[in-house]
Motif scaffolding. Structure first.
Motif, PDB file in Angstrom:
ATOM      1  N   LEU A  32       0.827  -1.200   0.000  1.00 47.41           N
ATOM      2  CA  LEU A  32       0.000   0.000   0.000  1.00 47.41           C
ATOM      3  C   LEU A  32       0.865   1.255   0.000  1.00 47.41           C
ATOM      4  CD1 LEU A  32      -2.683  -1.084   2.632  1.00 47.41           C
ATOM      5  CD2 LEU A  32      -2.687  -1.412   0.156  1.00 47.41           C
ATOM      6  N   ILE A  33       0.270   2.346  -0.372  1.00 49.87           N
ATOM      7  CA  ILE A  33       0.999   3.617  -0.424  1.00 49.87           C
ATOM      8  C   ILE A  33       1.533   4.003   0.952  1.00 49.87           C
ATOM      9  CG2 ILE A  33       0.626   6.110  -0.728  1.00 49.87           C
ATOM     10  CD1 ILE A  33      -1.101   5.433  -3.139  1.00 49.87           C
ATOM     11  N   ASP A  34       0.800   3.642   2.006  1.00 54.08           N
ATOM     12  CA  ASP A  34       1.257   3.999   3.367  1.00 54.08           C
ATOM     13  C   ASP A  34       2.367   3.084   3.889  1.00 54.08           C
ATOM     14  OD1 ASP A  34       0.036   1.629   4.053  1.00 54.08           O
ATOM     15  OD2 ASP A  34      -1.650   2.536   5.105  1.00 54.08           O
ATOM     16  N   GLY A  35       2.830   2.164   3.053  1.00 53.81           N
ATOM     17  CA  GLY A  35       3.948   1.315   3.432  1.00 53.81           C
ATOM     18  C   GLY A  35       3.552  -0.066   3.932  1.00 53.81           C
ATOM     19  N   GLY A  46      -8.845 -12.269 -11.658  1.00 56.03           N
ATOM     20  CA  GLY A  46      -7.816 -11.294 -12.013  1.00 56.03           C
ATOM     21  C   GLY A  46      -8.200  -9.858 -11.784  1.00 56.03           C
ATOM     22  N   GLU A  47      -9.287  -9.630 -11.047  1.00 52.73           N
ATOM     23  CA  GLU A  47      -9.766  -8.249 -10.944  1.00 52.73           C
ATOM     24  C   GLU A  47     -10.316  -7.870  -9.570  1.00 52.73           C
ATOM     25  OE1 GLU A  47     -13.055  -7.654 -13.590  1.00 52.73           O
ATOM     26  OE2 GLU A  47     -14.215  -9.307 -12.750  1.00 52.73           O
ATOM     27  N   GLU A  48     -10.555  -8.837  -8.710  1.00 48.22           N
ATOM     28  CA  GLU A  48     -11.289  -8.551  -7.483  1.00 48.22           C
ATOM     29  C   GLU A  48     -10.540  -9.089  -6.275  1.00 48.22           C
ATOM     30  OE1 GLU A  48     -15.810  -8.668  -7.821  1.00 48.22           O
ATOM     31  OE2 GLU A  48     -15.372 -10.360  -6.518  1.00 48.22           O
ATOM     32  N   LEU A  49     -10.072  -8.178  -5.417  1.00 44.68           N
ATOM     33  CA  LEU A  49      -9.376  -8.593  -4.198  1.00 44.68           C
ATOM     34  C   LEU A  49     -10.387  -8.949  -3.121  1.00 44.68           C
ATOM     35  CD1 LEU A  49      -6.709  -5.760  -3.789  1.00 44.68           C
ATOM     36  CD2 LEU A  49      -6.278  -8.093  -4.560  1.00 44.68           C
ATOM     37  N   GLU A  50     -10.046  -9.946  -2.326  1.00 47.48           N
ATOM     38  CA  GLU A  50     -10.837 -10.261  -1.132  1.00 47.48           C
ATOM     39  C   GLU A  50     -10.029  -9.844   0.090  1.00 47.48           C
ATOM     40  OE1 GLU A  50     -13.842 -13.905  -1.735  1.00 47.48           O
ATOM     41  OE2 GLU A  50     -11.801 -14.467  -1.311  1.00 47.48           O
ATOM     42  N   LEU A  51     -10.517  -8.830   0.798  1.00 49.07           N
ATOM     43  CA  LEU A  51      -9.755  -8.270   1.913  1.00 49.07           C
ATOM     44  C   LEU A  51     -10.584  -8.232   3.187  1.00 49.07           C
ATOM     45  CD1 LEU A  51      -8.188  -5.272  -0.037  1.00 49.07           C
ATOM     46  CD2 LEU A  51      -6.917  -7.183   0.959  1.00 49.07           C
ATOM     47  N   ASP A  52      -9.871  -8.212   4.320  1.00 47.01           N
ATOM     48  CA  ASP A  52     -10.548  -8.114   5.609  1.00 47.01           C
ATOM     49  C   ASP A  52     -10.962  -6.675   5.915  1.00 47.01           C
ATOM     50  OD1 ASP A  52     -10.317 -10.837   6.130  1.00 47.01           O
ATOM     51  OD2 ASP A  52      -8.283 -10.593   6.918  1.00 47.01           O
ATOM     52  N   GLU A  53     -10.428  -5.742   5.186  1.00 46.99           N
ATOM     53  CA  GLU A  53     -10.800  -4.336   5.364  1.00 46.99           C
ATOM     54  C   GLU A  53     -10.923  -3.707   3.981  1.00 46.99           C
ATOM     55  OE1 GLU A  53      -7.430  -1.725   6.510  1.00 46.99           O
ATOM     56  OE2 GLU A  53      -6.240  -3.571   6.504  1.00 46.99           O
ATOM     57  N   TYR A  54     -11.724  -2.667   3.898  1.00 40.53           N
ATOM     58  CA  TYR A  54     -11.846  -2.034   2.590  1.00 40.53           C
ATOM     59  C   TYR A  54     -10.652  -1.119   2.342  1.00 40.53           C
ATOM     60  CZ  TYR A  54     -13.427   0.426  -1.469  1.00 40.53           C
ATOM     61  OH  TYR A  54     -13.489   0.940  -2.732  1.00 40.53           O
ATOM     62  N   ILE A  55     -10.109  -1.223   1.164  1.00 41.53           N
ATOM     63  CA  ILE A  55      -8.986  -0.364   0.778  1.00 41.53           C
ATOM     64  C   ILE A  55      -9.308   0.240  -0.585  1.00 41.53           C
ATOM     65  CG2 ILE A  55      -6.568  -0.367   0.056  1.00 41.53           C
ATOM     66  CD1 ILE A  55      -6.147  -2.613   2.136  1.00 41.53           C
ATOM     67  N   GLU A  56      -9.128   1.536  -0.684  1.00 45.44           N
ATOM     68  CA  GLU A  56      -9.340   2.198  -1.969  1.00 45.44           C
ATOM     69  C   GLU A  56      -8.337   1.649  -2.992  1.00 45.44           C
ATOM     70  OE1 GLU A  56     -11.302   4.478  -3.335  1.00 45.44           O
ATOM     71  OE2 GLU A  56     -12.589   4.585  -1.557  1.00 45.44           O
ATOM     72  N   PRO A  57      -8.809   1.285  -4.156  1.00 44.60           N
ATOM     73  CA  PRO A  57      -7.886   0.752  -5.181  1.00 44.60           C
ATOM     74  C   PRO A  57      -6.717   1.693  -5.470  1.00 44.60           C
ATOM     75  CG  PRO A  57     -10.159   0.447  -5.857  1.00 44.60           C
ATOM     76  CD  PRO A  57     -10.198   1.251  -4.606  1.00 44.60           C
ATOM     77  N   SER A  58      -6.965   2.988  -5.368  1.00 50.72           N
ATOM     78  CA  SER A  58      -5.905   3.958  -5.660  1.00 50.72           C
ATOM     79  C   SER A  58      -4.804   3.952  -4.599  1.00 50.72           C
ATOM     80  CB  SER A  58      -6.493   5.362  -5.778  1.00 50.72           C
ATOM     81  OG  SER A  58      -7.132   5.701  -4.563  1.00 50.72           O
ATOM     82  N   LYS A  59      -5.076   3.332  -3.438  1.00 54.34           N
ATOM     83  CA  LYS A  59      -4.077   3.263  -2.360  1.00 54.34           C
ATOM     84  C   LYS A  59      -3.154   2.052  -2.515  1.00 54.34           C
ATOM     85  CE  LYS A  59      -6.268   6.544   0.008  1.00 54.34           C
ATOM     86  NZ  LYS A  59      -5.835   7.936  -0.069  1.00 54.34           N
ATOM     87  N   ILE A  60      -3.414   1.253  -3.514  1.00 54.19           N
ATOM     88  CA  ILE A  60      -2.578   0.067  -3.733  1.00 54.19           C
ATOM     89  C   ILE A  60      -1.419   0.432  -4.657  1.00 54.19           C
ATOM     90  CG2 ILE A  60      -2.510  -2.279  -4.683  1.00 54.19           C
ATOM     91  CD1 ILE A  60      -5.528  -2.446  -3.963  1.00 54.19           C
ATOM     92  N   LEU A  61      -0.219   0.309  -4.102  1.00 55.56           N
ATOM     93  CA  LEU A  61       0.967   0.702  -4.858  1.00 55.56           C
ATOM     94  C   LEU A  61       1.418  -0.414  -5.793  1.00 55.56           C
ATOM     95  CD1 LEU A  61       3.169   2.935  -5.098  1.00 55.56           C
ATOM     96  CD2 LEU A  61       4.450   1.703  -3.338  1.00 55.56           C
ATOM     97  N   GLU A  62       1.455  -1.626  -5.268  1.00 53.89           N
ATOM     98  CA  GLU A  62       2.028  -2.723  -6.044  1.00 53.89           C
ATOM     99  C   GLU A  62       1.366  -4.046  -5.663  1.00 53.89           C
ATOM    100  OE1 GLU A  62       6.445  -4.688  -6.925  1.00 53.89           O
ATOM    101  OE2 GLU A  62       6.253  -3.099  -5.455  1.00 53.89           O
ATOM    102  N   ILE A  63       1.308  -4.937  -6.634  1.00 52.14           N
ATOM    103  CA  ILE A  63       0.784  -6.283  -6.387  1.00 52.14           C
ATOM    104  C   ILE A  63       1.851  -7.293  -6.784  1.00 52.14           C
ATOM    105  CG2 ILE A  63      -0.923  -7.987  -7.112  1.00 52.14           C
ATOM    106  CD1 ILE A  63      -2.950  -5.844  -7.312  1.00 52.14           C
ATOM    107  N   ILE A  64       2.103  -8.232  -5.904  1.00 45.40           N
ATOM    108  CA  ILE A  64       3.104  -9.268  -6.202  1.00 45.40           C
ATOM    109  C   ILE A  64       2.419 -10.626  -6.184  1.00 45.40           C
ATOM    110  CG2 ILE A  64       5.271 -10.341  -5.448  1.00 45.40           C
ATOM    111  CD1 ILE A  64       5.367  -7.409  -3.824  1.00 45.40           C
ATOM    112  N   VAL A  65       2.461 -11.318  -7.307  1.00 45.83           N
ATOM    113  CA  VAL A  65       1.834 -12.642  -7.398  1.00 45.83           C
ATOM    114  C   VAL A  65       2.745 -13.664  -6.748  1.00 45.83           C
ATOM    115  CG1 VAL A  65       0.984 -14.437  -8.955  1.00 45.83           C
ATOM    116  CG2 VAL A  65       0.608 -12.028  -9.501  1.00 45.83           C
ATOM    117  N   ARG A  66       2.169 -14.486  -5.886  1.00 45.98           N
ATOM    118  CA  ARG A  66       2.972 -15.495  -5.175  1.00 45.98           C
ATOM    119  C   ARG A  66       3.064 -16.782  -5.963  1.00 45.98           C
ATOM    120  NH1 ARG A  66       2.201 -15.063   1.165  1.00 45.98           N
ATOM    121  NH2 ARG A  66       4.140 -16.150   0.934  1.00 45.98           N
TER     122      ARG A  66
END
Lengths: 66, 172
Positions: A32-35, A46-66
């Motif tokens: 995330l942008i906040d580190g 390939g398009e929809e994250l499942e998260l425990d908290e809501y995060i604005e898509p614009s706050k996502i800096l990088e995605i790393i596929v495991r």
């Protein structure tokens, strides 16, 4: 309860260039942008994250596929 | 969805094959009528590990596959060219249809997240020579797995995705 977060087109394009983990999903870490780093996140279609908290898509800096 | 301009597939290289005209018959009908009674899972899997840990191989005979999906607009399918993207998973058609016939839990057999409620199946018949890896679904997402799986390491050829069916467990 899981929050569904729709990714930006740029991130979707990146994920579709990477292999799946199983039929219809991938496992990723997101930076995330906040580190913060959130690990082991499921991405559907390939398009929809499942998260425990809501995060604005614009706050996502990088995605790393495991 | 795929009713026009589909190629005619000659499956005569398979041991019990017949010719399937996919322009007039969909995958489910073809299977029901025995027309897809081809060698569907040709190679023995020696290790119970997931497909991504296996050696890449070339498909030697005509085979058919099923992809289960929650999404009608499954993004792993290039709809313009009716092909699957590199790194996309599917199941051998015999394994997938057996799962449906027995009304097994699809999410359990293929260790899929619960949120992926399966609503659609896509039939995939790639050309001989397609690169893939074969394996057994490993435990994940609180499920044991155990189904057969393949990963199309380099994707499939154009027009290899033949038909979309909305899943109806009583119909197969």
């Amino acid at each position: 309860m899981k929050f569904k977060v729709k990714l930006t087109e740029e991130k979707i394009k990146y994920l579709l260039s990477k292999p799946e983990k199983g039929m219809g999903y991938q496992i990723v870490d997101i930076k995330l942008i906040d580190g913060r780093i959130i690990s082991d996140v499921t991405v559907l279609n390939g398009e929809e994250l499942e998260l425990d908290e809501y995060i604005e898509p614009s706050k996502i800096l990088e995605i790393i596929v495991r | 969805m795929f009713s026009q301009n589909l190629p005619r597939f000659d499956l005569t290289q398979a041991p019990t094959a017949k010719v399937v005209d996919v322009n007039i018959i969909n995958g489910k009908q073809a299977f029901q009528q025995g027309m897809l009674n081809i060698k569907m899972f040709s190679n023995v899997i020696n290790e119970n590990t997931s497909a991504d840990k296996q050696q890449e191989e070339k498909m030697q005979v005509q085979e058919a596959f099923i992809r289960f999906s929650h999404f009608e607009n499954d993004k792993r399918i290039d709809w313009q060219n009716r092909r699957v993207l590199p790194g996309t998973y599917a199941a051998p058609i015999d394994d997938g249809l057996e799962c449906i016939k027995k009304k097994d839990n699809i999410n359990s057999r293929y260790a899929l997240p619960n949120s992926l409620v399966i609503k659609f199946i896509f039939y995939i018949i790639p050309e001989i020579g397609t690169f893939l890896k074969r394996g057994i679904v490993e435990p994940a997402n609180n499920y044991l797995g155990g189904g057969k799986e393949v990963i199309f390491t380099r994707g499939t050829n154009n027009y290899s995705v033949l038909k979309t069916d909305e899943i109806g467990l009583d119909e197969v």
